[in-house]
Design an enzyme around this catalytic site. Structure first.
Site, PDB file in Angstrom:
ATOM      1  N   ARG A   7       0.862  -1.130  -0.178  1.00  0.00           N
ATOM      2  CA  ARG A   7      -0.019  -0.107   0.007  1.00  0.00           C
ATOM      3  C   ARG A   7       0.905   1.238   0.000  1.00  0.00           C
ATOM      4  O   ARG A   7       1.685   1.363   0.921  1.00  0.00           O
ATOM      5  CB  ARG A   7      -1.000  -0.200   1.212  1.00  0.00           C
ATOM      6  CG  ARG A   7      -2.082   0.942   0.966  1.00  0.00           C
ATOM      7  CD  ARG A   7      -3.045   1.143   2.228  1.00  0.00           C
ATOM      8  NE  ARG A   7      -2.281   2.019   3.058  1.00  0.00           N
ATOM      9  CZ  ARG A   7      -2.312   1.859   4.621  1.00  0.00           C
ATOM     10  NH1 ARG A   7      -3.212   0.758   5.091  1.00  0.00           N
ATOM     11  NH2 ARG A   7      -1.611   2.394   5.322  1.00  0.00           N
ATOM     12  N   LYS A  25      11.857   2.882   5.815  1.00  0.00           N
ATOM     13  CA  LYS A  25      11.727   4.614   5.449  1.00  0.00           C
ATOM     14  C   LYS A  25      13.297   4.635   4.971  1.00  0.00           C
ATOM     15  O   LYS A  25      13.218   5.700   4.166  1.00  0.00           O
ATOM     16  CB  LYS A  25      11.533   5.135   6.662  1.00  0.00           C
ATOM     17  CG  LYS A  25       9.913   5.139   7.032  1.00  0.00           C
ATOM     18  CD  LYS A  25       9.379   4.782   8.153  1.00  0.00           C
ATOM     19  CE  LYS A  25       7.823   5.089   7.887  1.00  0.00           C
ATOM     20  NZ  LYS A  25       7.174   3.871   8.614  1.00  0.00           N
ATOM     21  N   GLU A  75       7.175   0.724  11.898  1.00  0.00           N
ATOM     22  CA  GLU A  75       5.734   0.713  11.149  1.00  0.00           C
ATOM     23  C   GLU A  75       4.707   0.765  12.243  1.00  0.00           C
ATOM     24  O   GLU A  75       4.975   0.473  13.390  1.00  0.00           O
ATOM     25  CB  GLU A  75       5.630  -0.679  10.362  1.00  0.00           C
ATOM     26  CG  GLU A  75       6.777  -1.002   9.255  1.00  0.00           C
ATOM     27  CD  GLU A  75       6.679   0.328   8.170  1.00  0.00           C
ATOM     28  OE1 GLU A  75       5.478   0.761   7.766  1.00  0.00           O
ATOM     29  OE2 GLU A  75       7.721   0.550   7.825  1.00  0.00           O
ATOM     30  N   GLY A  76       3.550   1.239  11.694  1.00  0.00           N
ATOM     31  CA  GLY A  76       2.322   1.162  12.835  1.00  0.00           C
ATOM     32  C   GLY A  76       2.047   2.068  13.524  1.00  0.00           C
ATOM     33  O   GLY A  76       1.048   2.232  14.113  1.00  0.00           O
ATOM     34  N   ASN A 124       4.211   0.632   2.333  1.00  0.00           N
ATOM     35  CA  ASN A 124       4.100  -0.392   3.202  1.00  0.00           C
ATOM     36  C   ASN A 124       4.272  -1.554   2.456  1.00  0.00           C
ATOM     37  O   ASN A 124       3.510  -1.930   1.465  1.00  0.00           O
ATOM     38  CB  ASN A 124       2.715  -0.348   3.769  1.00  0.00           C
ATOM     39  CG  ASN A 124       2.471   0.914   4.518  1.00  0.00           C
ATOM     40  OD1 ASN A 124       3.087   1.100   5.576  1.00  0.00           O
ATOM     41  ND2 ASN A 124       1.603   1.756   3.968  1.00  0.00           N
ATOM     42  N   ARG A 134      -7.962   7.412   4.594  1.00  0.00           N
ATOM     43  CA  ARG A 134      -8.113   7.713   5.694  1.00  0.00           C
ATOM     44  C   ARG A 134      -8.408   9.070   6.059  1.00  0.00           C
ATOM     45  O   ARG A 134      -7.734   9.951   5.327  1.00  0.00           O
ATOM     46  CB  ARG A 134      -7.006   7.288   6.514  1.00  0.00           C
ATOM     47  CG  ARG A 134      -7.134   5.719   6.905  1.00  0.00           C
ATOM     48  CD  ARG A 134      -5.827   5.281   7.495  1.00  0.00           C
ATOM     49  NE  ARG A 134      -4.798   5.360   6.574  1.00  0.00           N
ATOM     50  CZ  ARG A 134      -3.353   5.168   6.777  1.00  0.00           C
ATOM     51  NH1 ARG A 134      -3.192   4.684   8.031  1.00  0.00           N
ATOM     52  NH2 ARG A 134      -2.257   5.423   6.113  1.00  0.00           N
ATOM     53  N   SER A 177      -3.096  -2.419   6.275  1.00  0.00           N
ATOM     54  CA  SER A 177      -4.429  -2.736   6.713  1.00  0.00           C
ATOM     55  C   SER A 177      -5.403  -2.022   5.940  1.00  0.00           C
ATOM     56  O   SER A 177      -5.130  -1.135   5.026  1.00  0.00           O
ATOM     57  CB  SER A 177      -4.336  -2.405   8.260  1.00  0.00           C
ATOM     58  OG  SER A 177      -3.938  -1.061   8.471  1.00  0.00           O
ATOM     59  N   LYS A 212      11.814  10.436  11.297  1.00  0.00           N
ATOM     60  CA  LYS A 212      11.300   9.023  11.287  1.00  0.00           C
ATOM     61  C   LYS A 212      12.098   7.979  11.334  1.00  0.00           C
ATOM     62  O   LYS A 212      13.314   7.789  10.876  1.00  0.00           O
ATOM     63  CB  LYS A 212      10.509   8.633  10.019  1.00  0.00           C
ATOM     64  CG  LYS A 212       9.333   9.609   9.611  1.00  0.00           C
ATOM     65  CD  LYS A 212       8.706   8.849   8.227  1.00  0.00           C
ATOM     66  CE  LYS A 212       7.677  10.039   7.609  1.00  0.00           C
ATOM     67  NZ  LYS A 212       6.789   9.349   6.824  1.00  0.00           N
ATOM     68  N   GLU A 233       4.353   7.119   2.819  1.00  0.00           N
ATOM     69  CA  GLU A 233       5.327   6.015   2.853  1.00  0.00           C
ATOM     70  C   GLU A 233       4.875   5.153   1.980  1.00  0.00           C
ATOM     71  O   GLU A 233       3.842   5.088   1.610  1.00  0.00           O
ATOM     72  CB  GLU A 233       5.215   5.763   4.277  1.00  0.00           C
ATOM     73  CG  GLU A 233       3.899   5.105   4.862  1.00  0.00           C
ATOM     74  CD  GLU A 233       4.024   4.264   6.113  1.00  0.00           C
ATOM     75  OE1 GLU A 233       5.277   3.739   6.260  1.00  0.00           O
ATOM     76  OE2 GLU A 233       2.996   4.104   6.694  1.00  0.00           O
TER      77      GLU A 233
HETATM   78  P1  ADP Z   1       3.986   4.568   9.925  1.00  0.00           P
HETATM   79  O1  ADP Z   1       4.735   3.666   9.364  1.00  0.00           O
HETATM   80  O2  ADP Z   1       4.020   4.656  11.470  1.00  0.00           O
HETATM   81  O3  ADP Z   1       2.464   4.599   9.447  1.00  0.00           O
HETATM   82  P2  ADP Z   1       4.043   6.964   8.273  1.00  0.00           P
HETATM   83  O4  ADP Z   1       5.235   7.413   7.684  1.00  0.00           O
HETATM   84  O5  ADP Z   1       2.865   6.670   7.544  1.00  0.00           O
HETATM   85  O6  ADP Z   1       4.540   5.949   9.595  1.00  0.00           O
HETATM   86  O7  ADP Z   1       3.744   8.264   9.470  1.00  0.00           O
HETATM   87  C1  ADP Z   1       2.540   8.206  10.163  1.00  0.00           C
HETATM   88  C2  ADP Z   1       1.811   9.478   9.904  1.00  0.00           C
HETATM   89  O8  ADP Z   1       2.247  10.720  10.148  1.00  0.00           O
HETATM   90  C3  ADP Z   1       0.978   9.602   8.616  1.00  0.00           C
HETATM   91  O9  ADP Z   1       0.134   8.802   8.342  1.00  0.00           O
HETATM   92  C4  ADP Z   1       0.849  10.891   8.411  1.00  0.00           C
HETATM   93  O10 ADP Z   1      -0.412  11.342   8.831  1.00  0.00           O
HETATM   94  C5  ADP Z   1       2.027  11.739   9.324  1.00  0.00           C
HETATM   95  N1  ADP Z   1       3.300  12.040   8.134  1.00  0.00           N
HETATM   96  C6  ADP Z   1       4.164  11.404   7.821  1.00  0.00           C
HETATM   97  N2  ADP Z   1       4.770  11.743   6.911  1.00  0.00           N
HETATM   98  C7  ADP Z   1       4.577  12.876   6.728  1.00  0.00           C
HETATM   99  C8  ADP Z   1       4.920  13.913   5.874  1.00  0.00           C
HETATM  100  N3  ADP Z   1       5.932  13.917   4.916  1.00  0.00           N
HETATM  101  N4  ADP Z   1       3.930  15.121   5.673  1.00  0.00           N
HETATM  102  C9  ADP Z   1       3.049  15.111   6.418  1.00  0.00           C
HETATM  103  N5  ADP Z   1       2.699  14.103   7.379  1.00  0.00           N
HETATM  104  C10 ADP Z   1       3.325  13.088   7.447  1.00  0.00           C
HETATM  105 MG    MG Z   2       1.582   5.063   7.721  1.00  0.00          MG
END
Ligand code: ADP
Ligand code: MG
Length: 544
Positions: free
Chosen positions: A148, A350, A416-417, A172, A502, A177, A412, A170
């Site tokens: 995803r 990442k 994950e998660g 996945n 979402r 999910s 970051k 990101e």
């Molecule tokens: P995880 O693997 O924990 O899901 P993500 O990279 O998806 O990590 O980050 C979690 C949340 O943080 C994302 O769903 C988003 O809401 C916010 N986020 C992450 N990166 C960005 C970004 N570059 N700009 C804006 N929001 C972000």
């Molecule tokens: Mg995420």
């Protein structure tokens, strides 16, 4: 000028009652549901865990520019190709992973498992390849990726006339999910439209054409069915099955069940749910390293496992003892197709995303030789920097430590998660408290700033109205056969597999706005865990 129109509308009590009653009944009748938190329904009220509640959803479909939706879908197959190529190129992955193993214990453990299995030799259904007049028996492991790719809408703040586009949050490669519930949410909003639950004044915004169906349930089930079929039948005459490797307890169980039931119903595939901590209790390897599963309710029966679909195993907290790691090793050693294998899981870190997306990176070309397709993928990258001692890393370290520039970034780790990132003004302090030797375990990413919009979220029996941020996920299914462990592979299936939207409250940090307290953060977690929002497409294209 606001990017989106005034939305959603105010409703009187009768209108809201009708909308909410329709929503609640449809959701439970169609399994758009989650197990409640104990904060919502206490353990004393529900001692046998029999209750379910509607999954948190938006009352109105959220807005999302059609041009962005189409852009995200248009690169789904390219992303499948890209990540299957990375996962097949152990030598390249090794360089990236080796930068992490000394400072990230979880990644180090996963890598260790891969190396142990590599040394012994990966097994898989043997495959006969006719080469000239000889038939050579090859061992070419099959891999399934149910991916995803997550995006937010980006508009250029310096150019009000620019068209909106998507930027990737990101990618996945494990336990993506909400594919199960997303199909239901898209159907829910269509239903609410047909029963007149939305005010007439919205008819130009919420129309049937603006509510695309999400095909994530049939799409993910088809991906699994193709893998199951490619594995073939048991040489020992055992019945075969697919294992859903799950967390226990799991509140989001119906999301997984929708995909499981589609696999049973549409393809006649037998499935079992195996809690992550029970791998060594309920499975074993036979002499050919076939994975044999015996259900605890009928221990005398044996099934040969064709595919292990991970909805667990992505977070260090799940590996509570050596036994859990041994269980992971057992699956990796087995002949079953893993969704994902350790290499595919590691391709989704990442760090890999950063290596591809650091400005002027040469790596994308290596995996996506078609220039036009590589250019389309490149357009979806937001700038991401390493936190190491390279030139780009030194630049990033400056940006991250300076409170004035740090507010435009998110830091970051390789996790994950949800719940692991450090946002904006919290970054400089976090770095002060983290030994410099550990900084390279993180990446620094520019925040994507999507246009503001509002919606009403129904969650735990309560309505919450306010600013929201939307994140679009596009699922992809890819089945491939590794040919030499050096990047050569044969792709057997590659298709887009539906989408998820979402909607998150924008009052939380992960939603993109400042947050300070842990409580607020937790409330985001809950909300994010259950808000497959829904969107309309088309006329609200920001460039219009
Ligand atoms: P995880 O693997 O924990 O899901 P993500 O990279 O998806 O990590 O980050 C979690 C949340 O943080 C994302 O769903 C988003 O809401 C916010 N986020 C992450 N990166 C960005 C970004 N570059 N700009 C804006 N929001 C972000
Ligand atoms: Mg995420």
């Amino acid at each position: 000028m606001a990017a989106y129109p005034e939305y959603p509308p105010d409703q009187n009590d009768e209108q809201q009652d009708y909308l909410l009653t329709s929503l609640k009944d449809w959701s439970i009748a169609h399994g758009l549901a989650v197990r409640p938190t104990t904060a919502y329904v206490s353990a004393e009220t529900d001692p046998s865990g029999a209750l379910a509640t509607t999954a948190p959803v938006t009352l109105f479909p959220s807005l999302f520019p059609r041009v962005c939706f189409e852009q995200a879908k248009s690169v789904a197959q390219d992303y499948n190709e890209l990540y299957s190529a990375i996962a097949s190129d152990e030598e390249w992955l090794k360089q990236t992973v080796e930068e992490l193993v000394d400072i990230d214990d979880f990644i180090a453990q996963l890598w260790k498992i891969h190396l142990a299995v590599k040394q012994e030799g990966y097994v898989q259904v043997t495959f006969t390849r006719p080469i000239q007049i000889l038939d050579l028996i090859m061992i070419e492991p099959l891999n399934l990726g149910l991916f995803r790719s997550d995006y937010m809408v980006h508009t250029d703040p310096a150019n009000a006339q620019s068209r909106p586009c998507v930027k990737q949050v990101e990618f996945n490669t494990i336990a993506s999910s909400f594919g199960g519930l997303s199909t239901q949410v898209s159907a829910l909003h269509k239903y609410l439209l047909t029963v007149g639950a939305y005010p007439e004044t919205l008819s130009s915004i919420i129309s049937d054409a603006a509510l695309p169906e999400s095909t994530s349930v049939p799409g993910l089930a088809l991906g699994m069915a193709k893998a199951h079929e490619a594995y073939g039948s048991s040489k020992n005459g055992l019945p075969t099955c697919v294992i859903f490797l799950v967390q226990d307890p799991e509140r989001n169980v119906f999301d997984q069940r929708h995909v499981e039931y589609a696999l049973n119903r549409n393809y006649g595939v037998k499935t079992f749910r195996l809690p992550f901590g029970r791998v060594l209790d309920d499975t074993k390897l036979d002499a050919d390293r076939k994975l044999i599963y015996s259900p605890p309710h009928t221990p005398s029966k044996q099934f040969e496992v064709t595919l292990v679909y991970f909805r667990a195993g992505y977070s260090p907290a799940e590996y509570q003892s050596q036994r859990d790691w041994d269980g992971r090793l057992q699956i990796e050693r087995s002949a079953a197709i893993k969704c994902p294998s350790i290499l595919t899981q590691l391709a989704g870190t990442k760090k890999v995303q950063q290596v591809l997306a650091t400005p002027h990176s040469p790596h994308l070309k290596r995996f996506l030789p078609n220039e036009a397709r590589a250019a389309a993928v490149l357009k979806t990258f937001a700038p991401i920097y390493p936190m190491d001692k390279s030139e780009a890393g030194q630049e990033a370290r400056k940006l991250a430590q300076d409170p004035e520039t740090a507010v435009r970034y998110v830091l970051k780790p390789q996790r994950e998660g949800g719940g692991n990132n450090v946002y904006r003004k919290a970054i400089p302090q976090f770095l002060k408290e983290t030994p410099e030797t550990h900084w390279p375990a993180h990446i620094l990413m520019e925040m994507i700033e999507p246009p503001a919009q509002s919606n009403v979220i129904f969650r735990n029996g309560e309505l919450q109205k306010g600013g929201v941020i939307c994140e679009l996920g596009v699922y992809g299914a890819c089945l491939w056969r590794d040919e030499d462990g050096k990047g050569k592979r044969k792709i057997l299936e590659n298709f887009e597999a539906g989408y998820l939207l979402r909607t998150k409250g924008s009052g939380s940090e992960e939603g993109g706005v400042a947050v300070s307290s842990y409580d607020e953060y937790l409330s985001y977690q809950d909300a994010a865990d259950g808000i497959p929002g829904r969107f309309r497409l088309g006329r609200f294209c920001v460039s219009n």
